[in-house]
Design a protein around this motif. Structure first.
Motif, PDB file in Angstrom:
ATOM      1  N   GLN A  13      35.330  23.859   1.091  1.00  0.00           N
ATOM      2  CA  GLN A  13      35.926  22.485   0.949  1.00  0.00           C
ATOM      3  C   GLN A  13      37.268  22.291   0.129  1.00  0.00           C
ATOM      4  O   GLN A  13      36.982  22.891  -0.994  1.00  0.00           O
ATOM      5  N   PRO A  57      41.041  22.304  14.394  1.00  0.00           N
ATOM      6  CA  PRO A  57      39.795  22.154  13.618  1.00  0.00           C
ATOM      7  C   PRO A  57      38.433  22.905  13.934  1.00  0.00           C
ATOM      8  O   PRO A  57      38.733  23.662  15.320  1.00  0.00           O
TER       9      PRO A  57
ATOM     10  N   PRO B  59      38.713  16.653  15.064  1.00  0.00           N
ATOM     11  CA  PRO B  59      38.591  16.980  13.758  1.00  0.00           C
ATOM     12  C   PRO B  59      37.440  16.217  13.263  1.00  0.00           C
ATOM     13  O   PRO B  59      37.312  14.823  13.317  1.00  0.00           O
ATOM     14  N   LYS B  61      35.041  15.572   9.427  1.00  0.00           N
ATOM     15  CA  LYS B  61      34.776  15.565   7.985  1.00  0.00           C
ATOM     16  C   LYS B  61      33.327  15.826   7.673  1.00  0.00           C
ATOM     17  O   LYS B  61      32.634  14.945   7.965  1.00  0.00           O
ATOM     18  N   VAL B  63      30.263  16.311   5.357  1.00  0.00           N
ATOM     19  CA  VAL B  63      29.851  16.028   4.026  1.00  0.00           C
ATOM     20  C   VAL B  63      28.567  16.768   3.865  1.00  0.00           C
ATOM     21  O   VAL B  63      28.388  17.179   2.328  1.00  0.00           O
ATOM     22  N   ALA B  78      28.519  13.600   8.632  1.00  0.00           N
ATOM     23  CA  ALA B  78      29.824  13.972   9.003  1.00  0.00           C
ATOM     24  C   ALA B  78      30.574  12.769   9.767  1.00  0.00           C
ATOM     25  O   ALA B  78      29.755  11.982  10.139  1.00  0.00           O
ATOM     26  N   TYR B  79      31.709  12.946   9.552  1.00  0.00           N
ATOM     27  CA  TYR B  79      32.676  11.426  10.189  1.00  0.00           C
ATOM     28  C   TYR B  79      33.784  12.085  11.114  1.00  0.00           C
ATOM     29  O   TYR B  79      34.301  13.026  10.812  1.00  0.00           O
ATOM     30  N   GLN B  81      37.346  12.103  12.425  1.00  0.00           N
ATOM     31  CA  GLN B  81      38.734  11.886  11.766  1.00  0.00           C
ATOM     32  C   GLN B  81      39.649  11.634  13.044  1.00  0.00           C
ATOM     33  O   GLN B  81      39.408  12.157  14.156  1.00  0.00           O
TER      34      GLN B  81
END
Lengths: 201, 201
Positions: A13, A57, B59, B61, B63, B78-79, B81
């Motif tokens: 990260q 990505p 993409p 994100k 976590v 995860a989210y 983007q």
């Protein structure tokens, strides 16, 4: 926190990978990961209308998503997938650029095991379409950075089953590639050597 | 299963989106989503050494990741983007191609709200670097498909704050773009019209 890809590689990260401030002052952004350095360079090139290069990505297979009321969708189950291309591509003054960035702790050669068959196939396909294809290789222990045109990599890749050599000697990389020196802006001025590749097209 | 992106759009899992066999026989692969049709076309172009075009992964994100013993890493939180580029890019005979695919249910115009500011900025940057930039637009209700060079889109985008027009008329798309006809292989032969764009460079 470090996250392992299915291939055992560490997923880092970015925010947790930031160097100490003293390093930043002394060495520009040199303390960061190779990926961060390349991303910073690409951001510089983009902001200055020099080139449009982005990291793709990581492909992820989504299995389960929750939709909490009044907030963003949350992915609850997903898996890392193997990319079918290289990590970076884009355009530089009419030229299609395509490259991969790799690090090794080796001191005398770069192991071919750093690449997957599908990445090699992708590089070959890009070369066939007249793209500029290369690899940025960091010898972490030696603190040396090189840009190597794919042509050399592809030759070694295709020969490995014949001569049994599973790596590219550092000497070959020094002869057939270009050593990259860190600068302040961009952190890694790799387009300077892409210019040399374009000259020899 | 359908998954909603944060922007409210449906995320469709390809295997569940496959048309009935009868449709396949009658209309090639026309029953699939626009994204599936473009991906199938790109696979055809790649397999035949015509072009190397890929859709970029969404993409995400990440976590939280779990590492179960003896099995693959599982992403547990995860989210989605917002992408900072268009969805598709690659190389075709020395030319950098960059495009976005969009669907509308409108019948007389294509709403500019289908694009984000950062996608428009990306298109402008690609045009500046001499890339071939365009949009593939599907009028779902009319069952019509067009390739529109970005130039027209960018003109309408920049004018919307002056003249208040928030969409591109279908008539303009028909005049300044190219109608795409579905074929068997590739499903969407869009490179035929990219050739026309290249002729006019």
């Amino acid at each position: 926190m470090s996250i392992n890809y299915p291939n055992g590689k560490i997923y880092e990260q970015s925010p947790l990978n930031t160097p100490k401030k003293s390093n930043l002052l002394l060495f520009g952004k040199r303390g960061m990961s190779l990926e961060d350095d390349i991303n910073a360079s690409n951001a510089f090139y983009l902001a200055n209308n020099v080139a449009v290069i982005h990291k793709k990505p990581t492909p992820i297979k989504i299995v389960k998503v929750d939709y909490p009321k009044r907030s963003a969708a949350v992915i609850k189950e997903a898996y890392f997938q193997t990319a079918s291309t290289t990590d970076y591509n884009g355009i530089y003054n009419g030229h299609y650029l395509d490259f991969e960035a790799k690090e090794t702790k080796n001191k005398t050669s770069f192991p071919l095991s750093n690449f997957h068959e599908h990445q090699i196939e992708h590089m070959k396909a890009c070369v066939l379409q007249k793209g500029i294809s290369f690899v940025i290789i960091k010898f972490a222990t030696l603190d040396k950075l090189y840009l190597l045109p794919s042509k050399t990599l592809l030759t070694y890749w295709d020969q490995q089953n014949k001569d049994g050599r599973k790596s590219i000697p550092l000497k070959t990389i020094q002869t057939e590639g270009f050593e990259l020196q860190y600068t302040l802006n961009p952190v890694i001025p790799y387009l300077k050597y892409v210019d040399k590749m374009i000259e020899h097209l």
